[in-house]
Write a protein that holds these residues in place. Structure first.
Motif, PDB file in Angstrom:
ATOM      1  N   ILE A   1      33.867 -58.311 -14.443  1.00 44.34           N
ATOM      2  CA  ILE A   1      33.772 -59.529 -15.221  1.00 44.34           C
ATOM      3  C   ILE A   1      35.158 -60.139 -15.293  1.00 44.34           C
ATOM      4  O   ILE A   1      36.158 -59.470 -15.031  1.00 44.34           O
ATOM      5  CB  ILE A   1      33.216 -59.273 -16.640  1.00 44.34           C
ATOM      6  CG1 ILE A   1      34.052 -58.225 -17.358  1.00 44.34           C
ATOM      7  CG2 ILE A   1      31.752 -58.874 -16.593  1.00 44.34           C
ATOM      8  CD1 ILE A   1      33.603 -57.961 -18.779  1.00 44.34           C
ATOM      9  N   ASN A   2      35.225 -61.407 -15.674  1.00 44.67           N
ATOM     10  CA  ASN A   2      36.498 -62.117 -15.684  1.00 44.67           C
ATOM     11  C   ASN A   2      37.142 -61.980 -17.058  1.00 44.67           C
ATOM     12  O   ASN A   2      36.782 -62.681 -17.999  1.00 44.67           O
ATOM     13  CB  ASN A   2      36.280 -63.594 -15.338  1.00 44.67           C
ATOM     14  CG  ASN A   2      37.579 -64.259 -14.923  1.00 44.67           C
ATOM     15  OD1 ASN A   2      38.650 -63.901 -15.389  1.00 44.67           O
ATOM     16  ND2 ASN A   2      37.477 -65.228 -14.035  1.00 44.67           N
ATOM     17  N   ILE A   3      38.093 -61.065 -17.169  1.00 40.38           N
ATOM     18  CA  ILE A   3      38.790 -60.849 -18.429  1.00 40.38           C
ATOM     19  C   ILE A   3      40.291 -60.859 -18.180  1.00 40.38           C
ATOM     20  O   ILE A   3      40.764 -60.608 -17.082  1.00 40.38           O
ATOM     21  CB  ILE A   3      38.373 -59.531 -19.098  1.00 40.38           C
ATOM     22  CG1 ILE A   3      38.807 -58.339 -18.237  1.00 40.38           C
ATOM     23  CG2 ILE A   3      36.881 -59.498 -19.359  1.00 40.38           C
ATOM     24  CD1 ILE A   3      38.567 -57.016 -18.914  1.00 40.38           C
ATOM     25  N   ALA A   4      41.015 -61.168 -19.238  1.00 44.20           N
ATOM     26  CA  ALA A   4      42.474 -61.062 -19.231  1.00 44.20           C
ATOM     27  C   ALA A   4      42.879 -60.443 -20.551  1.00 44.20           C
ATOM     28  O   ALA A   4      42.231 -60.657 -21.583  1.00 44.20           O
ATOM     29  CB  ALA A   4      43.129 -62.423 -19.049  1.00 44.20           C
ATOM     30  N   ALA A   5      43.947 -59.662 -20.529  1.00 49.57           N
ATOM     31  CA  ALA A   5      44.436 -59.016 -21.746  1.00 49.57           C
ATOM     32  C   ALA A   5      45.947 -59.095 -21.776  1.00 49.57           C
ATOM     33  O   ALA A   5      46.616 -58.855 -20.772  1.00 49.57           O
ATOM     34  CB  ALA A   5      43.970 -57.566 -21.801  1.00 49.57           C
ATOM     35  N   VAL A   6      46.478 -59.449 -22.933  1.00 46.94           N
ATOM     36  CA  VAL A   6      47.919 -59.501 -23.147  1.00 46.94           C
ATOM     37  C   VAL A   6      48.252 -58.495 -24.238  1.00 46.94           C
ATOM     38  O   VAL A   6      47.793 -58.618 -25.379  1.00 46.94           O
ATOM     39  CB  VAL A   6      48.383 -60.907 -23.555  1.00 46.94           C
ATOM     40  CG1 VAL A   6      49.897 -60.936 -23.745  1.00 46.94           C
ATOM     41  CG2 VAL A   6      47.953 -61.930 -22.513  1.00 46.94           C
ATOM     42  N   GLY A   7      49.018 -57.463 -23.882  1.00 48.02           N
ATOM     43  CA  GLY A   7      49.343 -56.394 -24.820  1.00 48.02           C
ATOM     44  C   GLY A   7      50.391 -56.790 -25.834  1.00 48.02           C
ATOM     45  O   GLY A   7      51.093 -57.796 -25.691  1.00 48.02           O
ATOM     46  N   GLY A   8      50.503 -55.965 -26.886  1.00 49.98           N
ATOM     47  CA  GLY A   8      51.451 -56.255 -27.952  1.00 49.98           C
ATOM     48  C   GLY A   8      52.889 -56.313 -27.486  1.00 49.98           C
ATOM     49  O   GLY A   8      53.672 -57.139 -27.965  1.00 49.98           O
ATOM     50  N   ASP A   9      53.274 -55.457 -26.518  1.00 50.42           N
ATOM     51  CA  ASP A   9      54.647 -55.484 -26.022  1.00 50.42           C
ATOM     52  C   ASP A   9      54.971 -56.805 -25.343  1.00 50.42           C
ATOM     53  O   ASP A   9      56.058 -57.366 -25.516  1.00 50.42           O
ATOM     54  CB  ASP A   9      54.872 -54.324 -25.048  1.00 50.42           C
ATOM     55  CG  ASP A   9      54.918 -52.973 -25.753  1.00 50.42           C
ATOM     56  OD1 ASP A   9      55.095 -52.962 -26.990  1.00 50.42           O
ATOM     57  OD2 ASP A   9      54.759 -51.938 -25.076  1.00 50.42           O
ATOM     58  N   GLN A  10      54.004 -57.328 -24.543  1.00 47.54           N
ATOM     59  CA  GLN A  10      54.256 -58.602 -23.867  1.00 47.54           C
ATOM     60  C   GLN A  10      54.277 -59.750 -24.866  1.00 47.54           C
ATOM     61  O   GLN A  10      55.053 -60.697 -24.720  1.00 47.54           O
ATOM     62  CB  GLN A  10      53.202 -58.864 -22.794  1.00 47.54           C
ATOM     63  CG  GLN A  10      53.498 -60.124 -21.983  1.00 47.54           C
ATOM     64  CD  GLN A  10      52.483 -60.380 -20.882  1.00 47.54           C
ATOM     65  OE1 GLN A  10      51.644 -59.537 -20.590  1.00 47.54           O
ATOM     66  NE2 GLN A  10      52.560 -61.553 -20.277  1.00 47.54           N
ATOM     67  N   ILE A  11      53.429 -59.686 -25.899  1.00 48.40           N
ATOM     68  CA  ILE A  11      53.455 -60.710 -26.941  1.00 48.40           C
ATOM     69  C   ILE A  11      54.836 -60.782 -27.583  1.00 48.40           C
ATOM     70  O   ILE A  11      55.396 -61.867 -27.786  1.00 48.40           O
ATOM     71  CB  ILE A  11      52.369 -60.413 -27.999  1.00 48.40           C
ATOM     72  CG1 ILE A  11      50.969 -60.641 -27.407  1.00 48.40           C
ATOM     73  CG2 ILE A  11      52.560 -61.293 -29.233  1.00 48.40           C
ATOM     74  CD1 ILE A  11      49.845 -60.182 -28.316  1.00 48.40           C
TER      75      ILE A  11
END
Length: 824
Positions: free
Chosen positions: A62-72
């Motif tokens: 499926i088309n998902i993206a995730a941005v982790g806390g470290d990158q935030i």
């Protein structure tokens, strides 16, 4: 399905779509997959549990993206508008905290890009989640494990579905393993502002035993603003809002300017208690709050030709403060039943909001005689509250069988109350109105109550080790009750009496409005090649409720003269010209639906150092809901188009060039347009003057709200030092093409120019502390993100300069320093 009503007969959508926990690579899936942390493993691959089974994001079709806390933290993202600039296929019309942000996925937006008041619903086609609880809130991105973005409707998996996608904020849970404390501080200044802004906060984690812990996080933002209001009148109704702007003495006599008016003060946080009485049960009770005060809009009158204005100045005649109080109590419980995992998510939320805005331009351009009052200034006070209760149950199969399944049930009850009060200081005495009403000119009350129930599920089967098929279905049933009243107190008798919001339920009785039920379906198939690369195809359906627009029907025969709010039906005459026949329907709007088709590929190269993903999509949109304005009295309504479509592609990738140097980027192309003519769709005016005319939407007209092309790139280099610390340099650039503000660019509307914004940062990171210097919008780009009304409004009417046309702008260059200290 959408299920929260918005102000002035518009539905807020606090809807769920899909939960997507992310975690590290592990040998076997843990009993509670949502606990895994959002990190990258040694293969540069993020692990997710989009189907509640821990898998690499590269393996889930499926088309998902995730941005982790470290990158935030590293990129300094403060809110969702900054984050999604680095996610393909999604765009945010960032209008600042006061006016809220319109979120558009894959071009699914037919509304003009503007917001009259408050948070609204993000555009209504995207759901936002706080943990497992659906609630639309522009959450500050502090102490988060990750933010997840999913493109495409997925209502067969979780809760309520939406048209376009979902955004989910995943907080860090209380940790049983040890005491943790983190303090953080940020100070920055804008090129166009005078003050020093700050953002400070702290997080603590306290385990009281090996199965009970408490975690708290609290932050306070004090943003000093960058928009000036140079033409705020000293006394509404007495001071002249349109003197000789070149005469310093006249300006001094009539104006009380506000510098850096668009301040923001946000106190937010949460406190969570987690208890695991036995290995099979994990429960977390969390209280969230976000209290926001805004001094004004992020709005510019630079393109308003009737008054002198700089790029970061707005010609409002009154201050426009706003307050918003969001609170949520959530209980999430997961139980390992052996054969399956049971999850219960219960949420109770309240959102209270009130604010003031300049209403002068609307009233004088209606030409109801307000314009004959030389010192006329009007303002509107809005007051609204939303109360939401929802309950979701999910049962997810476990084990290594080729057959997997999920079944769930969802219930939501939403109550929404709102008042809108317009005041015209000094005008009441001129027309002989009741003095006890304090120049109250317009009083509107709205109530809605929505109850929704749904059952949903999916069945997946691995035909071979490489080929899988998943089918899903959903049954929904909802009922919507509404009430509305509109009064014009200037002409009311003694029987009219205004009332506060707390009394609205005693004054207005709800009546049935709309009740519907139906089904949605999904099918997905995927094939994994021997090298681990995956291709997939998905068909899914989405749905959004309809509603009436409130207000009374217009008389069957056209009645010239006089002010009144009434809504036209098909075939009614709307002006003295008998040929001016209204082709649409202002009284109510129908549900809209989408059929979404997608094929995609997820590929990994260079022993995991290079990831390249892509997707092609086509969306067939029936009866698209479109925000509009009523011909009589210019109130906000919603109408239906006939059909539209969106097609395009998305690319994303990341490359670990060396152990210390990484690059990532994305590109998307979206072609969204009407596929049928819509007579009378766009309301416009005919200068000179403000007489109403209607313009047809035509087959092939591009939809507003999102660029055809957008891309972003991010790079990071780490220089290890002998003492174990790192020097970190990162830079990013995000660009988007031009954006229409009205369908097809019709009605004399304004097209937002393309823009690009660059950020850089240089930091020192030790084991327990870090410090970073940064510059956002390095090249000080003047970026316009939305527009209200059109340049056709750049006119004078008698002695008044009409200022309705304006654009919302993003911040100018900011330079700052942020630091963090950890104790563990």
């Amino acid at each position: 399905m959408a299920y929260i009503s918005t102000f002035k007969s518009r539905l807020k959508m606090t809807a769920s779509l899909l939960t997507l926990p992310i975690g590290t690579a592990i040998v076997a899936a843990p009993a509670f997959a949502q606990e895994v942390s959002a990190e990258e493993d040694d293969s540069n691959v993020i692990i997710v549990t989009a189907t509640r089974r821990a898998e690499s994001v590269q393996d889930i079709p499926i088309n998902i993206a995730a941005v982790g806390g470290d990158q935030i933290e590293e990129q300094g993202f403060d809110d969702i508008s900054e984050l999604v600039a680095f996610v393909p296929g999604i765009n945010v019309a960032d209008q600042g905290g006061r006016d809220g942000n319109r979120i558009v996925v894959r071009g699914l937006n037919a509304d003009p890009i503007a917001s009259a008041f408050g948070q609204e619903d993000g555009g209504g086609s995207v759901a936002t989640y706080v943990g497992d609880i659906p609630l639309f809130v522009d959450l500050r991105l502090n102490d988060l494990q990750r933010v997840e973005v999913l493109l495409g409707p997925q209502g067969t998996l979780y809760g309520a579905g939406t048209l376009g996608g979902a955004i989910r904020y995943i907080p860090n849970k209380p940790d049983f393993s040890g005491v943790q404390f983190e303090a953080r501080a940020d100070a920055y200044t804008y090129k166009e502002g005078d003050g020093i802004s700050s953002d400070v906060g702290f997080t603590f984690n306290l385990p009281f035993s090996d199965n009970f812990a408490i975690r708290g996080s609290f932050d306070y933002l004090n943003d000093q603003g960058f928009i000036d209001y140079p033409f705020v009148v000293r006394e509404p109704g007495v001071s002249n809002p349109d003197p000789d702007f070149n005469n310093a003495a006249e300006r001094e006599a009539n104006f009380d300017p506000i510098e850096d008016a668009n301040t923001e003060e946000i106190l937010g946080g949460r406190i969570a208690a987690r208890w695991q009485p036995i290995d099979a049960i994990d429960a977390t009770l969390t209280y969230y709050f976000q209290l926001s005060e805004y001094g004004g809009r992020n709005t510019s009158s630079f393109r308003t030709t009737t008054i002198p204005s700089g790029r970061y100045e707005f010609g409002g005649r009154v201050a426009e403060p706003n307050e918003r109080d969001t609170q949520l109590l959530a209980l999430e419980v997961t139980a390992d039943l052996g054969f399956a995992e049971l999850t219960s998510a219960t949420g109770y939320a309240t959102v209270k909001e009130n604010g003031q805005r300049d209403q002068t331009d609307l009233l004088i351009s209606l030409e109801y005689s307000y314009e004959t009052f030389p010192t006329f200034t009007a303002f509107t006070f809005e007051d609204e509250e939303t109360e939401v209760f929802n309950q979701e149950l999910r049962l997810v199969s476990k084990g290594d069988s080729p057959l997997s399944w999920i079944v769930g049930a969802f219930y939501n009850k939403n109550k929404y109350n709102a008042l809108s009060s317009e005041f015209t200081p000094g005008y009441g005495a001129l027309v002989g109105a009741r003095p006890d009403l304090n120049d109250l000119e317009y009083f509107e009350a709205d109530r809605t109550r929505l109850e929704e129930f749904a059952v949903f599920g999916e069945i997946g089967y691995n035909i071979t080790d490489a080929w899988s098929v998943t089918v899903g279905g959903r049954y929904y049933d909802y009922s919507l009750d509404t009430a509305n009243s509109t009064d014009f107190p200037l002409f009311a008798g003694p029987e009219f009496n205004p009332y506060p919001l707390s009394d609205i339920e005693n004054q207005l009785t709800l009546t049935p409005n709309q009740s519907r039920n139906g089904e949605l379906f999904k099918i997905n198939t995927a094939y994994k090649f021997g090298d681990g690369n995956t291709v997939y195809a998905t068909f899914s359906q989405g749905f959004r409720v309809g509603e009436t627009n409130g207000g009374q029907p217009c008389p069957d025969m056209f009645m010239p003269g006089g002010q009144g709010l009434c809504l036209l039906g098909p075939g009614q005459q709307f002006s003295p010209d008998p040929n001016d026949i209204f082709p649409g329907n202002e009284r109510f709007f129908e549900p809209d639906t989408v059929n979404s088709y997608e094929i995609g590929a997820k590929t990994t190269w260079l022993n995991g150092d290079l990831i390249l993903n892509g997707a092609l999509f086509f969306i067939d949109w029936k009866d698209p809901q479109i925000a509009a304005t009523s011909i009589n009295a210019g109130t906000s309504i919603t109408v239906n188009g006939v059909s539209a479509e969106s097609k395009g592609f998305e690319l994303s990738g990341s490359w670990r060039v060396t152990d210390n140097f990484r690059l990532s980027g994305n590109f998307s192309y979206t072609d969204a347009k009407l596929t049928a003519d819509v007579p009378g769709l766009v309301q416009t005016i005919q200068p000179p003057g403000f007489g109403t005319s209607l313009e047809a939407g035509q087959d092939g007209d591009r939809l507003p709200g999102s660029p055809k092309t957008q891309y972003s790139i991010f790079g990071e280099y780490r220089l290890p030092l002998n003492n174990g610390a790192d020097i970190i340099f990162n830079g990013s650039y995000a660009w988007q093409g031009n954006v229409l503000t009205v369908i097809g660019g019709r009605g004399g509307s304004f097209t937002l120019p393309s823009y690009g914004r660059a950020d850089i940062a240089l930091g020192y990171q030790a084991e327990r502390w870090s410090i970073t210097a940064y510059a956002n919008n390095l090249f000080n780009d003047f970026s316009e993100s939305s527009a209200s009304n059109t340049p056709l409004n750049n006119q004078m009417i008698l002695t008044h300069n009409v200022r309705r046309f304006r654009t919302n702008v993003l911040p100018p260059r900011s330079i700052g320093l942020r630091a963090k200290f950890k104790f563990q």
